[in-house]
Design a protein around this motif. Structure first.
Motif, PDB file in Angstrom:
ATOM      1  N   ALA A  19       1.126  -5.360  -0.384  1.00  0.00           N
ATOM      2  CA  ALA A  19       0.826  -5.221  -1.861  1.00  0.00           C
ATOM      3  C   ALA A  19      -1.082  -5.105  -1.960  1.00  0.00           C
ATOM      4  O   ALA A  19      -1.214  -4.376  -2.876  1.00  0.00           O
ATOM      5  N   PHE A  20      -1.436  -5.813  -0.939  1.00  0.00           N
ATOM      6  CA  PHE A  20      -3.158  -5.746  -1.161  1.00  0.00           C
ATOM      7  C   PHE A  20      -3.514  -4.230  -0.718  1.00  0.00           C
ATOM      8  O   PHE A  20      -4.279  -3.853  -1.624  1.00  0.00           O
ATOM      9  N   TYR A  21      -3.056  -3.677   0.267  1.00  0.00           N
ATOM     10  CA  TYR A  21      -3.570  -2.396   0.710  1.00  0.00           C
ATOM     11  C   TYR A  21      -2.948  -1.379  -0.441  1.00  0.00           C
ATOM     12  O   TYR A  21      -3.773  -0.248  -0.178  1.00  0.00           O
ATOM     13  N   ALA A  22      -1.845  -1.439  -0.788  1.00  0.00           N
ATOM     14  CA  ALA A  22      -1.241  -0.433  -1.693  1.00  0.00           C
ATOM     15  C   ALA A  22      -2.042  -0.508  -3.131  1.00  0.00           C
ATOM     16  O   ALA A  22      -2.496   0.699  -3.445  1.00  0.00           O
ATOM     17  N   THR A  23      -2.390  -1.717  -3.416  1.00  0.00           N
ATOM     18  CA  THR A  23      -3.012  -1.632  -4.497  1.00  0.00           C
ATOM     19  C   THR A  23      -4.395  -1.139  -4.620  1.00  0.00           C
ATOM     20  O   THR A  23      -4.912  -0.630  -5.445  1.00  0.00           O
ATOM     21  N   VAL A  24      -5.281  -1.746  -3.491  1.00  0.00           N
ATOM     22  CA  VAL A  24      -6.556  -1.690  -3.355  1.00  0.00           C
ATOM     23  C   VAL A  24      -6.958  -0.102  -2.888  1.00  0.00           C
ATOM     24  O   VAL A  24      -7.756   0.569  -3.390  1.00  0.00           O
ATOM     25  N   PHE A  25      -6.068   0.312  -2.120  1.00  0.00           N
ATOM     26  CA  PHE A  25      -6.430   1.584  -1.383  1.00  0.00           C
ATOM     27  C   PHE A  25      -5.604   2.912  -1.660  1.00  0.00           C
ATOM     28  O   PHE A  25      -5.567   3.772  -1.184  1.00  0.00           O
ATOM     29  N   GLY A  26      -4.224   2.287  -2.247  1.00  0.00           N
ATOM     30  CA  GLY A  26      -3.311   3.301  -2.430  1.00  0.00           C
ATOM     31  C   GLY A  26      -2.482   3.849  -1.129  1.00  0.00           C
ATOM     32  O   GLY A  26      -2.034   4.780  -0.948  1.00  0.00           O
ATOM     33  N   TRP A  27      -2.460   2.871   0.009  1.00  0.00           N
ATOM     34  CA  TRP A  27      -1.723   3.180   1.284  1.00  0.00           C
ATOM     35  C   TRP A  27      -0.251   3.031   0.936  1.00  0.00           C
ATOM     36  O   TRP A  27       0.085   2.419   0.283  1.00  0.00           O
ATOM     37  N   ARG A  28       0.369   3.830   1.577  1.00  0.00           N
ATOM     38  CA  ARG A  28       1.891   3.741   1.720  1.00  0.00           C
ATOM     39  C   ARG A  28       2.346   3.173   3.143  1.00  0.00           C
ATOM     40  O   ARG A  28       1.762   3.376   3.988  1.00  0.00           O
ATOM     41  N   PHE A  29       3.491   2.540   3.141  1.00  0.00           N
ATOM     42  CA  PHE A  29       4.106   1.963   4.268  1.00  0.00           C
ATOM     43  C   PHE A  29       5.469   2.486   4.464  1.00  0.00           C
ATOM     44  O   PHE A  29       6.310   2.633   3.533  1.00  0.00           O
ATOM     45  N   GLN A  30       5.940   2.324   5.760  1.00  0.00           N
ATOM     46  CA  GLN A  30       7.417   2.666   6.131  1.00  0.00           C
ATOM     47  C   GLN A  30       7.664   1.785   7.383  1.00  0.00           C
ATOM     48  O   GLN A  30       6.987   2.029   8.314  1.00  0.00           O
ATOM     49  N   GLN A  31       8.754   1.215   7.092  1.00  0.00           N
ATOM     50  CA  GLN A  31       9.100   0.441   8.197  1.00  0.00           C
ATOM     51  C   GLN A  31       9.779   1.331   9.380  1.00  0.00           C
ATOM     52  O   GLN A  31      10.489   2.330   9.151  1.00  0.00           O
ATOM     53  N   TRP A  32       9.261   0.997  10.731  1.00  0.00           N
ATOM     54  CA  TRP A  32       9.746   1.891  11.870  1.00  0.00           C
ATOM     55  C   TRP A  32      11.076   1.382  12.248  1.00  0.00           C
ATOM     56  O   TRP A  32      11.020   0.282  13.112  1.00  0.00           O
ATOM     57  N   GLU A  33      12.084   2.360  11.892  1.00  0.00           N
ATOM     58  CA  GLU A  33      13.265   1.980  12.349  1.00  0.00           C
ATOM     59  C   GLU A  33      13.737   0.398  11.792  1.00  0.00           C
ATOM     60  O   GLU A  33      13.463   0.116  10.846  1.00  0.00           O
ATOM     61  N   ASP A  34      14.353  -0.173  12.964  1.00  0.00           N
ATOM     62  CA  ASP A  34      14.530  -1.639  12.688  1.00  0.00           C
ATOM     63  C   ASP A  34      13.693  -2.610  13.149  1.00  0.00           C
ATOM     64  O   ASP A  34      13.878  -3.946  13.405  1.00  0.00           O
ATOM     65  N   ASN A  35      12.547  -2.065  13.743  1.00  0.00           N
ATOM     66  CA  ASN A  35      11.454  -2.889  14.188  1.00  0.00           C
ATOM     67  C   ASN A  35      10.533  -3.862  13.154  1.00  0.00           C
ATOM     68  O   ASN A  35      10.552  -3.176  12.018  1.00  0.00           O
ATOM     69  N   PRO A  36      10.051  -4.977  13.655  1.00  0.00           N
ATOM     70  CA  PRO A  36       9.187  -5.427  12.727  1.00  0.00           C
ATOM     71  C   PRO A  36       7.768  -4.729  12.664  1.00  0.00           C
ATOM     72  O   PRO A  36       6.755  -5.585  13.024  1.00  0.00           O
ATOM     73  N   TYR A  37       7.744  -3.451  12.555  1.00  0.00           N
ATOM     74  CA  TYR A  37       6.482  -2.756  12.585  1.00  0.00           C
ATOM     75  C   TYR A  37       6.468  -1.717  11.330  1.00  0.00           C
ATOM     76  O   TYR A  37       7.436  -1.058  11.314  1.00  0.00           O
ATOM     77  N   TRP A  38       5.287  -1.565  10.753  1.00  0.00           N
ATOM     78  CA  TRP A  38       5.301  -0.460   9.476  1.00  0.00           C
ATOM     79  C   TRP A  38       4.318   0.518   9.713  1.00  0.00           C
ATOM     80  O   TRP A  38       3.076   0.462  10.436  1.00  0.00           O
ATOM     81  N   LEU A  39       4.669   1.638   9.659  1.00  0.00           N
ATOM     82  CA  LEU A  39       3.581   2.740   9.725  1.00  0.00           C
ATOM     83  C   LEU A  39       2.998   2.841   8.673  1.00  0.00           C
ATOM     84  O   LEU A  39       3.449   2.612   7.310  1.00  0.00           O
ATOM     85  N   VAL A  40       1.528   3.010   8.525  1.00  0.00           N
ATOM     86  CA  VAL A  40       0.613   2.894   7.459  1.00  0.00           C
ATOM     87  C   VAL A  40       0.221   4.402   7.341  1.00  0.00           C
ATOM     88  O   VAL A  40      -0.414   5.138   8.191  1.00  0.00           O
ATOM     89  N   PHE A  41       0.191   4.952   6.073  1.00  0.00           N
ATOM     90  CA  PHE A  41      -0.136   6.046   5.797  1.00  0.00           C
ATOM     91  C   PHE A  41      -1.281   5.928   4.739  1.00  0.00           C
ATOM     92  O   PHE A  41      -1.255   5.505   3.532  1.00  0.00           O
ATOM     93  N   THR A  42      -2.280   6.443   5.234  1.00  0.00           N
ATOM     94  CA  THR A  42      -3.782   6.096   4.250  1.00  0.00           C
ATOM     95  C   THR A  42      -4.156   7.121   3.368  1.00  0.00           C
ATOM     96  O   THR A  42      -5.019   7.039   2.467  1.00  0.00           O
ATOM     97  N   GLY A  43      -3.594   8.311   3.435  1.00  0.00           N
ATOM     98  CA  GLY A  43      -3.660   9.506   2.471  1.00  0.00           C
ATOM     99  C   GLY A  43      -3.691  10.655   3.163  1.00  0.00           C
ATOM    100  O   GLY A  43      -3.004  10.948   4.270  1.00  0.00           O
ATOM    101  N   THR A  44      -4.101  11.650   2.388  1.00  0.00           N
ATOM    102  CA  THR A  44      -4.245  13.077   2.864  1.00  0.00           C
ATOM    103  C   THR A  44      -5.420  13.580   3.314  1.00  0.00           C
ATOM    104  O   THR A  44      -6.409  12.994   2.715  1.00  0.00           O
ATOM    105  N   GLY A  45      -5.783  14.543   4.100  1.00  0.00           N
ATOM    106  CA  GLY A  45      -6.849  15.148   4.226  1.00  0.00           C
ATOM    107  C   GLY A  45      -7.473  14.505   5.689  1.00  0.00           C
ATOM    108  O   GLY A  45      -6.858  13.704   6.358  1.00  0.00           O
TER     109      GLY A  45
END
Length: 80
Positions: A19-45
């Motif tokens: 919630a913090f990183y999405a609100t402040v920086f606009g980052w997106r998250f995707q859980q990696w398969e069934d692991n307790p690990y999330w991929l962080v997408f910080t933007g384009t370019g």
């Protein structure tokens, strides 16, 4: 020039951190398969993306020094 290509954030509360990183920086998250690990997408370019995982060990206290974070660097030859 060699540059960082991936970072990793260790957190105690995944939903709070997302919630913090999405609100402040606009980052997106995707859980990696069934692991307790999330991929962080910080933007384009130009820039880098990363990952987020649950912290191993106790949560830092107010007097805990900064001990670092995980960063992956791109290199031409690992053996060199």
């Amino acid at each position: 020039m060699l540059r960082p290509v991936h970072f990793e954030i260790h957190v105690s509360d995944v939903e709070r951190a997302r919630a913090f990183y999405a609100t402040v920086f606009g980052w997106r998250f995707q859980q990696w398969e069934d692991n307790p690990y999330w991929l962080v997408f910080t933007g384009t370019g130009p820039g880098i993306d990363g990952g987020m995982r649950l912290r191993s060990g106790p949560e830092p206290t107010d007097d805990t020094p900064i001990t670092g974070f995980a960063t992956t660097m791109e290199v031409a030859d690992m053996d060199s």
